[in-house]
Write a protein that holds these residues in place. Structure first.
Motif, PDB file in Angstrom:
ATOM      1  N   THR A   1      30.521  34.151  56.597  1.00 21.38           N
ATOM      2  CA  THR A   1      29.198  34.436  56.013  1.00 21.38           C
ATOM      3  C   THR A   1      28.516  33.112  55.704  1.00 21.38           C
ATOM      4  N   LEU A   2      27.284  32.969  56.187  1.00 24.87           N
ATOM      5  CA  LEU A   2      26.550  31.731  55.960  1.00 24.87           C
ATOM      6  C   LEU A   2      25.191  32.043  55.370  1.00 24.87           C
ATOM      7  N   TRP A   3      24.706  31.112  54.644  1.00 30.23           N
ATOM      8  CA  TRP A   3      23.323  31.182  54.177  1.00 30.23           C
ATOM      9  C   TRP A   3      22.769  29.772  54.227  1.00 30.23           C
ATOM     10  N   ARG A   4      21.689  29.660  54.960  1.00 27.96           N
ATOM     11  CA  ARG A   4      21.141  28.322  55.200  1.00 27.96           C
ATOM     12  C   ARG A   4      22.235  27.406  55.742  1.00 27.96           C
ATOM     13  N   GLY A   5      23.101  27.949  56.545  1.00 26.89           N
ATOM     14  CA  GLY A   5      24.102  27.120  57.198  1.00 26.89           C
ATOM     15  C   GLY A   5      25.297  26.787  56.320  1.00 26.89           C
ATOM     16  N   ILE A   6      25.282  27.223  55.067  1.00 26.31           N
ATOM     17  CA  ILE A   6      26.410  26.939  54.176  1.00 26.31           C
ATOM     18  C   ILE A   6      27.349  28.140  54.197  1.00 26.31           C
ATOM     19  N   ARG A   7      28.650  27.814  54.322  1.00 20.34           N
ATOM     20  CA  ARG A   7      29.610  28.898  54.436  1.00 20.34           C
ATOM     21  C   ARG A   7      30.117  29.374  53.090  1.00 20.34           C
ATOM     22  N   GLY A   8      30.556  30.652  53.108  1.00 25.02           N
ATOM     23  CA  GLY A   8      31.325  31.142  51.969  1.00 25.02           C
ATOM     24  C   GLY A   8      32.794  30.870  52.211  1.00 25.02           C
ATOM     25  N   GLY A   9      33.618  31.246  51.237  1.00 24.97           N
ATOM     26  CA  GLY A   9      35.040  31.040  51.432  1.00 24.97           C
ATOM     27  C   GLY A   9      35.834  31.704  50.330  1.00 24.97           C
ATOM     28  N   LEU A  10      37.104  31.836  50.589  1.00 21.73           N
ATOM     29  CA  LEU A  10      38.021  32.361  49.574  1.00 21.73           C
ATOM     30  C   LEU A  10      39.224  31.445  49.562  1.00 21.73           C
ATOM     31  N   SER A  11      39.387  30.754  48.448  1.00 16.04           N
ATOM     32  CA  SER A  11      40.545  29.868  48.386  1.00 16.04           C
ATOM     33  C   SER A  11      41.705  30.617  47.746  1.00 16.04           C
ATOM     34  N   GLY A  12      42.764  29.915  47.450  1.00 15.41           N
ATOM     35  CA  GLY A  12      43.895  30.593  46.819  1.00 15.41           C
ATOM     36  C   GLY A  12      44.836  31.163  47.849  1.00 15.41           C
ATOM     37  N   SER A  13      45.997  31.569  47.387  1.00 15.72           N
ATOM     38  CA  SER A  13      47.053  31.995  48.292  1.00 15.72           C
ATOM     39  C   SER A  13      47.026  33.498  48.483  1.00 15.72           C
ATOM     40  N   SER A  14      47.042  33.905  49.748  1.00 19.01           N
ATOM     41  CA  SER A  14      47.105  35.338  50.036  1.00 19.01           C
ATOM     42  C   SER A  14      48.415  35.920  49.543  1.00 19.01           C
ATOM     43  N   GLY A  15      49.456  35.147  49.654  1.00 18.73           N
ATOM     44  CA  GLY A  15      50.763  35.646  49.250  1.00 18.73           C
ATOM     45  C   GLY A  15      50.794  35.965  47.766  1.00 18.73           C
ATOM     46  N   ARG A  16      50.222  35.068  46.980  1.00 18.58           N
ATOM     47  CA  ARG A  16      50.241  35.303  45.535  1.00 18.58           C
ATOM     48  C   ARG A  16      49.438  36.545  45.201  1.00 18.58           C
ATOM     49  N   PHE A  17      48.290  36.675  45.864  1.00 17.42           N
ATOM     50  CA  PHE A  17      47.484  37.866  45.620  1.00 17.42           C
ATOM     51  C   PHE A  17      48.246  39.119  46.031  1.00 17.42           C
ATOM     52  N   ALA A  18      48.931  39.068  47.167  1.00 18.39           N
ATOM     53  CA  ALA A  18      49.662  40.250  47.629  1.00 18.39           C
ATOM     54  C   ALA A  18      50.734  40.633  46.608  1.00 18.39           C
ATOM     55  N   TRP A  19      51.390  39.627  46.052  1.00 26.97           N
ATOM     56  CA  TRP A  19      52.417  39.906  45.052  1.00 26.97           C
ATOM     57  C   TRP A  19      51.794  40.578  43.821  1.00 26.97           C
ATOM     58  N   THR A  20      50.695  40.000  43.339  1.00 29.56           N
ATOM     59  CA  THR A  20      50.011  40.623  42.201  1.00 29.56           C
ATOM     60  C   THR A  20      49.636  42.054  42.524  1.00 29.56           C
ATOM     61  N   TYR A  21      49.087  42.232  43.718  1.00 31.99           N
ATOM     62  CA  TYR A  21      48.691  43.569  44.134  1.00 31.99           C
ATOM     63  C   TYR A  21      49.873  44.515  44.088  1.00 31.99           C
ATOM     64  N   LEU A  22      51.014  44.050  44.596  1.00 33.18           N
ATOM     65  CA  LEU A  22      52.171  44.915  44.721  1.00 33.18           C
ATOM     66  C   LEU A  22      52.688  45.344  43.355  1.00 33.18           C
ATOM     67  N   TRP A  23      52.927  44.350  42.452  1.00 33.12           N
ATOM     68  CA  TRP A  23      53.587  44.785  41.224  1.00 33.12           C
ATOM     69  C   TRP A  23      52.639  45.570  40.324  1.00 33.12           C
ATOM     70  N   THR A  24      51.330  45.268  40.395  1.00 31.14           N
ATOM     71  CA  THR A  24      50.422  46.095  39.613  1.00 31.14           C
ATOM     72  C   THR A  24      50.318  47.502  40.202  1.00 31.14           C
ATOM     73  N   THR A  25      50.466  47.642  41.496  1.00 33.88           N
ATOM     74  CA  THR A  25      50.458  48.993  42.067  1.00 33.88           C
ATOM     75  C   THR A  25      51.644  49.803  41.562  1.00 33.88           C
ATOM     76  N   LEU A  26      52.799  49.161  41.498  1.00 39.80           N
ATOM     77  CA  LEU A  26      53.981  49.880  41.036  1.00 39.80           C
ATOM     78  C   LEU A  26      53.818  50.348  39.600  1.00 39.80           C
TER      79      LEU A  26
END
Lengths: 372, 633
Positions: free
Chosen positions: A141-166
């Motif tokens: 996704t760009l606006w005026r040529g500047i990109r968006g982004g998502l930093s951080g670790s997917s793995g850590r997020f997946a772990w958070t997702y998993l244990w909160t789901t349980l």
């Protein structure tokens, strides 16, 4: 005849931002039908290109200060991502679940153990997919040529997702708002436009003010529905001898009664849930800032319910062929009600430094995780 | 400085890609590209973006109100122009930015994939490659057997296996005879008998075959069982079960790929349809093997054909050729046309996993005859019938296979004597008597009845014919012969015999009953009623007449009359269990569930040994009560 308004003063001056939706010239109906047709003609392969064009159109309808967002993802990226996920994850999983019981019987694969493991794996992969899909979309996704982004670790997020789901079944759903805040924080604090991050400061407390009613009514409705169904169907056969009256046979009236109870209970619950969701969306927006500017979202319960219900009908009645219309409507709904207060000095926002993810959101594609 | 008119000049906003700030600029469409100049006051040289390097955020439609452009050579600048005239002119210079062109390019991969798939399928057809079967061949035998055991376990669940020793021996004998005929190298086939009502047999991977008690009960001769077993062996030889599993996996994977975006209702139905289509071909191949195996083993294929005929609820009328009598006269309560069409579609080939029995039947009947012996001798056949441990009532071959009333046809001519008779003993005893006096009509009659009960109708006819030669004016003999013909479904011959009996004695109760039954079988209901009326008039206390007439009324959908007759029958003998059952069925048909249930319970209360139909009545009572959701003792 220009559509947008450029600043009258010298450029670079901070000015009020506006977030607007300008409906694209062709609409979405024709595009949906064309995509559906081409998808069938190409045994589904065109789906990824069709989806890309839909996103391009939706993105370009969203205006910040009158200038549109730009989506630079490609069909190839989505297709590649899907193939990777299919051959590395889905196919092996499918083979295991299908063949294992046949080949090794219930000795090795106690169905319970294997099933639980597979479910855990699925949840973890789901969380991973959410994160990766979001990262892909933001980086394209760009606006005026500047990109968006998502930093951080997917793995850590997946772990958070998993244990909160349980935790959800363990707390009979009480944990849901707290979990939503945790996940929202994880996602938004890492979301960037350019090199500047969003900030999310929400907490779970304010959400519980409404959620407790959802939770209580959910339990009550469930119990009432079970009771009603039980009354209609008659007593369950006791394990010992025959009951004097016996179980009543199934007639169409009884089946209709059960369906009506289920439908009614679900409908009431959906309404209450929508009342909570509206509050949650608005609260989340109000706790999110970018460069000091605070967002403001004004969803209302009736309009939200209407949107979700009609989108659901659009999707199912068209066998998902008209999904792009639903997607566009949902995005438009949010954009129309979204605003940001305060000022943004665009000069202070530099280009995003993250390296580009090369292949698209295969995991989410395969598991159909699609946000707005 | 340029001579181009101001129509070519557009205000725009240029982002430099380093910060999010944008510069107002002016864009001019030159011949080779876009010329981007700063607004007045800035002295920097204008940028030139060649048309070929342009990239648009959205596939351009003519007259788009605005456009965002960038260069695909890597620069991060972004140009925003908000003027429909600009887009129009831009499209004139850079057609490839247009939506149509973009989509055509996007179609490329999809069309390539389709071409590859079509070529692959075409190649497979030409080379006669059957991927699923080939893969199945590569599976090692242990794997196949393991898969088969799991499939068997899943299909049969907690059901009891039938393992009575004598029955097991008989079954193994039959299996060996067939597998020896199937292949010189011998086949590894394991047949599992399951105590299950369903009438069917399944071939699972690894040579495992499941047969059900229902199948054995439905069969009226060992040849029929042999036919079904040979058919299943055919499936095993062709590796159909293994190929089916492989195919299911492959189809499900392919469907996932194709319908990546949307979820599955269409997918599932599609898979189901293709699977059914495959099994249709497979069934035909298995039939081919079955006929070959039967021929090699020296077993008649007639049993195979008879069994199918009984399965088909609308058999072609005997000797009537292709046209069915049902089509001629519309039924009284004919369902609406829409439902008829739906039913016809449902019954048509595409949606049934097995080819229509009419097609298979004609294929089987087309077999030329060859020397044959029964698949099992009498002792083994009886042992097989009791492999599940319960005494099995063999339905007479003339039983109409209607789902409503699976009743044995009323034994009108037999007095209601309990007969756990040992047919062999009777035959032997009568034969001894006939040795002293070959014209002993009574002995001939006794032996004929014993032959009839053993299913040896040809010999019964022979004995009765001999008896009739001795005593041509005895209506009992003619009536008895009519009964045997009726049991063998030789209705024309039965009519002849009964006509003669009634000519000799117009009020012969047994003959009237028998002819009534025969006419009912020929769907000549009014004459049947007339015969039963005569029988009632002749002997009002003969309980079977009411029963037979009730069945006829039921066929004519005159349920109330049928109920009335059955009530009369029960008034004569309250222990007539089968009458309770039939009355219960009629009650159920009228929607009177409570009455039906009480009838079934009454049937259970009646002794099962009093009439030959007793055991059937008890079984049916239990089944129907269970279907109604009522517990049974």
């Amino acid at each position: 005849m220009a559509v947008a308004d450029f600043s009258a003063g010298p450029f670079g001056t901070a000015e009020a931002k506006r977030i607007t939706w300008v409906h694209p010239q062709g609409g979405f109906l024709g595009l949906s039908l064309l995509n559906g047709l081409l998808r069938i003609l190409t045994l589904g392969v065109y789906h990824f290109w069709g989806k890309t064009e839909v996103r391009q159109r939706i993105w370009s309808a969203v205006r910040i200060d009158g200038e549109p967002l730009e989506y630079r993802g490609t069909g190839w990226e989505l297709f590649r991502g899907f193939l990777i996920i299919f051959f590395l994850v889905l196919l092996p999983l499918g083979l295991i679940t299908f063949l294992a019981p046949l080949l090794w019987g219930s000795r090795v694969f106690g169905q319970g153990a294997v099933n639980s493991l597979l479910w855990l794996l699925l949840f973890a992969l789901w969380g991973l997919g959410i994160h990766r899909a979001r990262r892909y979309r933001l980086s394209r996704t760009l606006w005026r040529g500047i990109r968006g982004g998502l930093s951080g670790s997917s793995g850590r997020f997946a772990w958070t997702y998993l244990w909160t789901t349980l935790l959800i079944p363990l707390t009979i759903g009480w944990i849901v708002p707290w979990r939503a805040v945790i996940l929202q924080r994880a996602l938004f604090n890492d979301t960037r436009f350019g090199d500047q991050a969003f900030t999310f400061q929400g907490r779970a407390g304010p959400l519980y003010k409404r959620y407790w009613l959802v939770w209580v009514s959910g339990i009550i409705l469930f119990a009432a529905a079970m009771g009603g169904i039980g009354a209609i169907l008659g007593p369950i056969m006791p394990a010992g001898g025959p009951a004097p009256g016996g179980m009543k046979p199934m007639t169409w009236d009884r089946i209709a009664g059960v369906v009506a109870i289920l439908f009614g209970a679900l409908l009431i619950f959906a309404m209450i849930r929508a009342w909570y969701s509206s509050r949650m969306f608005n609260y989340f927006a109000a706790e999110t800032t970018y460069q000091g500017g605070r967002f403001h979202l004004a969803t209302t319960v009736p309009t939200l319910v209407w949107l979700v219900a009609t989108n659901y009908l659009i999707r199912t009645l068209s066998l998902t062929i008209l999904s792009p219309i639903a997607e566009a409507r949902a995005t438009r709904y949010i954009i129309d009600r979204l605003s940001i207060e305060g000022a943004t000095d665009w000069n202070t926002v530099n280009q995003n430094p993250d390296a580009l993810l090369t292949s698209g959101e295969g995991l989410a594609e395969a598991f159909n995780v699609d946000g707005f | 400085m340029s001579t181009a008119s101001d129509l070519n000049l557009f205000p725009a906003s240029l982002g430099d890609g380093r910060t999010a700030a944008a510069t107002p600029v002016q864009v001019r469409l030159r011949e080779t590209g876009l010329e981007i100049a700063a607004t007045r006051g800035d002295r920097r040289a204008p940028l030139l973006w060649p048309y070929g390097e342009l990239r648009s955020s959205v596939p351009l439609l003519a007259g788009a109100p605005d456009v965002v452009l960038s260069r695909n050579t890597g620069g991060a600048e972004s140009l925003y122009v908000a003027d429909p005239a600009f887009s129009r002119q831009l499209l004139g210079h850079a057609k490839f930015l247009g939506a149509g062109r973009q989509r055509l390019r996007a179609l490329g991969p999809g069309i390539a994939v389709v071409a590859i798939v079509v070529a692959a399928i075409g190649l497979a057809r030409v080379l006669e490659v059957r991927p699923a079967q080939t893969i199945a061949k590569f599976l090692p035998q242990e794997t196949r057997e393991a898969m088969g055991r799991s499939v068997v376990a899943q299909l049969t669940g907690n059901m009891r296996r039938c393992e009575s020793p004598a029955g097991r021996v008989a079954l193994d004998k039959l299996t060996r005879r067939l597998t020896a005929a199937a292949s010189e190298r011998g086949l590894d086939v394991r047949v599992v008998m399951v105590d299950w009502n369903l009438i069917n047999a399944f071939a699972a991977p690894g040579g495992q075959i499941i047969m059900t008690r229902g199948l054995i009960q439905k069969a009226s001769s060992p040849d029929e069982v042999a036919g079904v077993l040979a058919h299943e062996i055919g499936h095993t030889i062709e590796l159909h079960p293994e190929a089916g599993l492989v195919r299911a996996l492959g189809l499900s994977a392919a469907a996932q790929l194709i319908f990546a975006g949307s979820t599955g209702t269409a997918t599932n139905i599609g898979i189901l349809l293709t699977q059914m289509r495959y099994t249709r071909v497979a069934e035909r191949e298995a039939d081919g093997h079955a006929l070959r195996i039967l021929k090699t083993a020296g077993i008649s294929a007639k049993g195979f054909g008879d069994f199918f005929e009984r399965l088909d609820p609308n058999p072609p009328a005997p000797g009537a050729g292709a046209a069915k009598k049902d089509d001629a006269q519309p039924k009284k309560d004919e369902p609406k046309p829409g439902i008829n069409i739906a039913r016809r579609i449902f019954e048509s080939e595409i949606l049934r996993t097995h080819p229509l029995t009419k097609d298979r039947l004609s294929a089987v009947r087309a077999q030329t005859s060859y020397p044959a012996t029964p698949a099992l001798d009498d002792a083994d056949w009886r042992a097989l019938q009791t492999v599940c441990g319960v005494a099995v009532i063999t339905p007479r071959p003339g039983a109409p296979a209607s789902s409503q009333q699976s009743a044995p046809p009323p034994r009108a001519q037999t007095p209601p004597a309990p007969a756990p008779a040992n047919q062999d003993r009777d035959i032997a005893e009568a034969t001894r008597a006939l040795e002293t006096n070959p014209s002993d009509v009574a002995a001939l009659q006794r032996r004929a009845m014993a032959y009839n009960r053993s299913g040896r109708q040809a010999e019964a006819i022979r004995d009765l014919t001999k008896a009739i030669e001795v005593r041509p004016s005895d209506p009992n003999l003619h009536s008895a012969r009519g009964g045997v013909h009726y049991g063998a479904r030789q209705y024309e011959l039965a009519m002849e015999a009964y006509n003669e009996a009634i000519r000799l004695e117009p009020n012969h109760v047994f003959a009237r009953n028998g002819r009534g039954n025969t006419q009912r079988a020929l769907k000549q209901y009014e004459p049947a009623i007339a015969d039963f009326d005569a029988a009632v008039a002749a002997r009002p206390s003969y309980v079977f007449t009411y029963y037979n007439r009730a069945l006829t009324y039921a066929d004519m959908r005159r349920d109330d009359d049928g109920i009335r007759d059955l009530t009369s029958a029960l008034g004569i003998d309250k222990d007539y269990a089968a009458a309770y059952i039939q009355r219960g069925i009629l009650h159920q048909r009228k929607g009177l569930r409570e009455q039906a249930a009480s009838d079934y319970r009454a049937a259970l209360a009646a002794p099962s040994a009093k009439y030959e139909s007793g055991a059937w009545a008890h079984r049916t009572a239990r089944d129907r009560l269970q279907a109604l959701g009522i517990a049974t003792p």
